[in-house]
Design a protein around this motif. Sequence first.
Motif: not given
Length: 335
Positions: A221-250
């Motif tokens: 949000g600080h980047i968006l405000a300072a740059s006067q832009v918006g953003a879309v985050i994709e809730a896809d596989d990458a998001m699952q990987l960023i969460a450590s869930k898979a890691l912890w399950m491993g």
Amino acid sequence: VGEFDLIARFFERPAPAASAAQVARGVGDDCALLQPTPGMQWAVSTDMLVEGRHFLSTVAPERLGHKALAVNLSDLAACGARPVAYTLALSLPSVQEAWLAGFAQGLHALADAHGIALVGGDTTAGPLVIGITVMGEVPPGQALLRSGARAGDDLWVSGHLGDARLALEAFRGTVSPPQRVMELARRRMEQPVARVALGLALRGVASAAADVSDGLCGDLGHILAASQVGAVIEADDAMQLIASKALWMGVEGTFDDGPTPDDAQWVQWVLHGGDDYELVFTAAPAWRSRVGEAAALSGTPVRRIGQIQAEPGLWLRDTNGVLTRLPTRGFDHFA
Ligand code: ADP
Ligand code: MG
């Protein structure tokens, strides 16, 4: 031990070789004297840790010493600055030598790993509070700022998010991870890794960057405000990987001795967890391979999690294309 013995014993030491040329005078006089490398800019940042607010009183002193410096190094990392020197303001309820020895050990080990010199500070009796100011160097015009993101840029994040929050929730008793998972998550909370090498490698590549200390949405949000832009985050596989869930399950297979957080819970921790000290940054799509090189050079995993857009606001897009608005408020001590 009195105040001055304490300083001499635990905090006065020679500068590491990497920063020795810039430290003309360290601990022991009224001021430290620093010699900037000709032509470089100083990058300066301060972060405080207050007992009961930023850390639990049960934390091992070695880990606290590490964390106090790591959260500061994380700010230099976010700017792409090379760490040079730091000061330490310490307020202590009493002098406990074993505690101080542990704290100093954790602090100095991390300082040595980054070649950063402790050049001064202040020591006083009071509630347990640790204030560190870090100073680093960056070539003029090359610091990574929050204000450089442009519509069409890729949105990237390093490492994993949400681990510190998992540990915090376990301390609060809302989840009960298996012991091995808890140990790892707790280490992530208590001994974060500052992404200094990645920050340096991203100079001239990232258009904007921030470190994730108060939650991804808040810091992005600080980047968006300072740059006067918006953003879309994709809730896809990458998001699952960023969460450590898979890691912890491993690690452990399952959270079998208590409620298991579901996917939605995990995404919330990724988005709003805090205390991660990863970098969130933006870069032009033409530079994907250069981002990959920076990641490889610094030995840091990075993942693309979305895009910057001209329209303001932060959105999460699920795999069906449905957009949900996300708050861009991070943790606020006075909210
Ligand atoms: P002053 O009274 O001039 O503020 P102090 O007596 O507080 O100086 O400190 C003496 C010296 O020790 C100074 O060089 C100061 O920077 C340094 N110092 C004090 N506390 C710390 C600390 N916790 N870590 C590192 N250096 C410290
Ligand atoms: Mg003083």
